[in-house]
Motif scaffolding. Structure first.
Motif, PDB file in Angstrom:
ATOM      1  N   ALA B  58      33.883   7.204 -23.677  1.00 40.47           N
ATOM      2  CA  ALA B  58      35.066   6.663 -24.065  1.00 40.47           C
ATOM      3  C   ALA B  58      35.551   6.769 -25.370  1.00 40.47           C
ATOM      4  N   LEU B  60      34.533   4.693 -27.635  1.00 43.15           N
ATOM      5  CA  LEU B  60      34.445   3.134 -28.100  1.00 43.15           C
ATOM      6  C   LEU B  60      33.046   3.194 -28.879  1.00 43.15           C
ATOM      7  N   PRO B  79      39.074   9.840 -31.085  1.00 43.28           N
ATOM      8  CA  PRO B  79      39.159   8.478 -30.954  1.00 43.28           C
ATOM      9  C   PRO B  79      39.986   8.128 -29.483  1.00 43.28           C
ATOM     10  N   PRO B  80      39.220   6.863 -28.789  1.00 38.17           N
ATOM     11  CA  PRO B  80      39.430   6.801 -27.491  1.00 38.17           C
ATOM     12  C   PRO B  80      40.901   6.844 -27.132  1.00 38.17           C
ATOM     13  N   GLN B  81      41.922   6.834 -28.110  1.00 38.26           N
ATOM     14  CA  GLN B  81      43.318   6.571 -27.762  1.00 38.26           C
ATOM     15  C   GLN B  81      43.727   8.173 -27.263  1.00 38.26           C
ATOM     16  N   ILE B  85      41.626   9.145 -21.047  1.00 44.89           N
ATOM     17  CA  ILE B  85      40.662   8.700 -19.797  1.00 44.89           C
ATOM     18  C   ILE B  85      41.243   7.342 -19.892  1.00 44.89           C
ATOM     19  N   ILE B 110      53.099   2.715 -23.866  1.00 48.27           N
ATOM     20  CA  ILE B 110      52.428   3.457 -25.155  1.00 48.27           C
ATOM     21  C   ILE B 110      52.407   4.933 -25.049  1.00 48.27           C
ATOM     22  N   ASN B 111      52.378   5.512 -23.845  1.00 46.66           N
ATOM     23  CA  ASN B 111      52.219   6.991 -23.773  1.00 46.66           C
ATOM     24  C   ASN B 111      53.854   7.396 -23.504  1.00 46.66           C
TER      25      ASN B 111
END
Lengths: 274, 356
Positions: B58, B60, B79-81, B85, B110-111
């Motif tokens: 992920a 994290l 980074p996870p962002q 996923i 957010i997206n």
């Protein structure tokens, strides 16, 4: 329900009542004093039954210009609260969430700023303020109060943010939100009880603060505690006017607490989320 | 077993991952490939590193060394962002100050995805939470929260679904219900799922392939059937299957298996070695006094509904046997038992690897 249980119940209420009286008596005394004549305030034994008068309030509003110092206090306490939270909350968040080198040292250093007695800082403050020309200004006292409040904000909020469940923020990262966005959209709103509680503490501190206000202000930025201290004269204390002004002073705090009581209790006792 | 055809995309590739917490290595050189539409269950006892592995996938958690590829892109330092996923957490990770609808909307917002109401409605119906959209997470039961978390992970159409023990906070009947729903969603949507659990039944029922981990390494990767019938070593044999496999130490010499506790029998293996015989409770049968491999002392008999689970004392260890019929014997009686000679496994005593 046994007799034992009843006795327990009665006893506990009795002690709660006792504690309430102990807490509320000074406020009652203040209120009753503010409604007495100066003569009545000095009588021995004290009078409990009297005809209340509003002369003291008239006097402090008309002659003493209580509104001027009242608004000074309001501006300074609000300004202090706003800026302390504005800088302190993000700092606390960063210290709680991002483990960088020197994190704990830095946090501890922030705490130590609170350890020095304010009076030790007073002279340097005065000298600096004099040079900068911000003596007796709102911004000057706000700055001084922020310097004393910031450590409080950072330490309380840091603990608060550390207790936030990790997976809520991680969910937000995975959902694609940046660290700042997560702070702004998730962490901040779910910490609002804590923020309100710390805000109230900031406000209270600044509202009640006497020493800095006494030295760093003169007339145009004078606050309520400094203002009402003028009733304590060289030869006599005008108890009635003092009490009336003090009622003025506790009024906004009182109203504040009535409105935000819930958040304050939650924020200081429960942590963020059950 | 479904064979994995050539044209399926490799969704995820994990290469030489090493992860240490302070000086303790929790992942020791882990390698894994996940194909499109795989339902991979990472299984293992607590502390085996399975959740850490998922968190590294992920983003994290950062690995000390090694690489992670998602659809052939090296995302080791992403980074996870930005990995596109989704993840369902054990404690759901719902946003407590947002309603169910806002929770579902969050990843879309957010997206900057448009037609949000339509998407939310579609997925809310799919995970059966359309009635709950106006509520806050605190007003939901555990099962409902799990559905919301599932819904939130689905709305964005991500490349990979990660699930970290998503059912472990639910009660038994709800767990069963959600398990079949997750399986159904996987088959209906053809998603690629990586699912972490310590529950081997969950793993057996859900997975297309199981990744069995122990102490920071992958012990075996395979279909549930492969892990069940052809475990690579004693750990896999003992971890998979409920009730667990029985182990009887012994020796192989001149093509026969010899043990203190049971009668020798022929095995078609020619080495001479110290071995451990592994046999599942289903593959032991009650014999009679004329034909048996060994006798063991009856310890207890438990009714399971579909049959009986019978425990015996054999030497210093316990032995489990599953039987259709109960045996009304008194305890401490010695019972004749037969071993199904087609089903037993042999493990090398020293390396613990399966040799037969």
């Amino acid at each position: 329900m046994s007799v034992n249980y009843l006795i327990k119940k009665i006893m506990s209420y009795f002690f709660i009542l006792l504690f309430a009286v102990w807490c509320l008596f000074p406020i009652y005394w203040l209120l009753s004093t503010s409604l007495k004549t100066n003569l009545q305030t000095n009588s021995k034994p004290p009078v409990f039954i009297f005809k209340p008068i509003l002369d003291n309030y008239k006097l402090i509003i008309q002659d003493f210009d209580i509104w001027h110092i009242f608004f000074n206090s309001l501006i300074i306490a609000s300004g202090t609260t706003f800026f302390s939270l504005f800088f302190g909350v993000p700092a606390a968040y960063a210290l709680a969430k991002f483990k960088f080198k020197g994190n704990t040292d830095f946090s501890f250093w922030i705490l130590t700023t609170r350890m020095a007695p304010p009076i030790a800082m007073l002279i340097p403050f005065y000298v600096m303020y004099n040079k900068l020309g911000i003596l007796d200004t709102h911004i000057g006292l706000i700055l001084a109060h922020i310097s004393l409040n910031l450590s409080l904000v950072v330490w309380i909020m840091r603990g608060f943010f550390e207790d936030l469940p990790k997976d809520i923020e991680e969910s937000s990262y995975i959902d694609g939100a940046s660290y700042f966005s997560t702070f702004y959209r998730i962490s901040l709103p779910i910490s609002r009880n804590g923020i309100v509680a710390v805000g109230i503490l900031c406000f209270l501190f600044s509202w009640n603060e006497f020493l800095m206000a006494l030295i760093l202000t003169d007339d145009s930025a004078k606050t309520v505690p400094v203002g009402i201290s003028k009733f304590v004269g060289f030869q006599l204390i005008k108890w009635a006017e003092l009490a009336a002004s003090a009622i003025f002073m506790i009024m906004p705090i009182f109203i504040f607490l009535v409105f935000f009581q819930k958040q304050l209790i939650k924020g200081l006792t429960m942590g963020a989320i059950k | 077993m479904k064979s994995i055809s050539e044209n399926l995309i490799i969704k995820l590739k994990i290469k030489d991952i090493i992860k240490k917490f302070d000086e303790t290595a929790v992942l020791k050189d882990v390698n894994l490939e996940v194909n499109e539409k795989d339902f991979i269950v990472i299984l293992g006892p607590s502390g085996c590193g399975k959740t850490t592995l998922l968190r590294i996938i992920a983003g994290l958690e950062n690995q000390n060394s090694g690489e992670v590829f998602i659809e052939n892109n090296n995302v080791s330092k992403v980074p996870p962002q930005d990995r596109n996923i989704s993840m369902v957490f054990q404690n759901y990770g719902l946003y407590p100050h947002l309603t169910v609808k806002q929770n579902l909307e969050y990843p879309l917002k957010i997206n900057k995805i448009k037609n949000r109401d339509q998407i939310i409605k579609k997925w809310a119906t799919k995970v059966k939470i359309e009635e709950l959209l106006a509520r806050y997470p605190r007003q939901l039961s555990g099962g409902q929260r799990q559905r919301v978390a599932l819904g939130r992970s689905l709305v964005r159409n991500p490349k990979l679904f990660l699930m970290d023990e998503p059912l472990s906070n639910l009660d038994a009947s709800l767990r069963l219900e959600m398990r079949s729903e997750i399986k159904h969603l996987h088959e209906e949507l053809g998603t690629t799922i990586i699912y972490v659990t310590h529950d081997q039944i969950e793993a057996m029922t859900l997975a297309t392939r199981i990744v069995l981990m122990n102490k920071g390494i992958i012990e075996q990767v395979g279909t549930p059937k492969e892990l069940y019938s052809a475990p690579k070593n004693i750990f896999v044999g003992s971890f998979i299957g409920s009730p667990p496999m029985n182990f009887i130490p012994g020796k192989i010499k001149n093509g026969t298996f010899n043990s203190d506790q049971i009668q020798s029998f022929n095995v078609s293996i020619n080495t001479e070695a110290d071995v451990i015989l592994g046999i599942r409770p289903d593959d032991l049968h009650i014999g009679d006094n004329n034909s048996y491999d060994f006798k063991a002392e009856l310890y207890a008999s438990e009714f399971l509904g579909e049959g009986y689970l019978i425990t015996f004392n054999l030497g210093n260890s316990k032995l489990l046997l599953k039987s259709q019929k109960n045996i009304e014997f008194k305890t401490k009686e010695r019972i004749p038992i037969l071993i199904d000679k087609n089903k037993f496994l042999l493990f090398d005593y020293n390396s613990k690897k399966r040799i037969y």
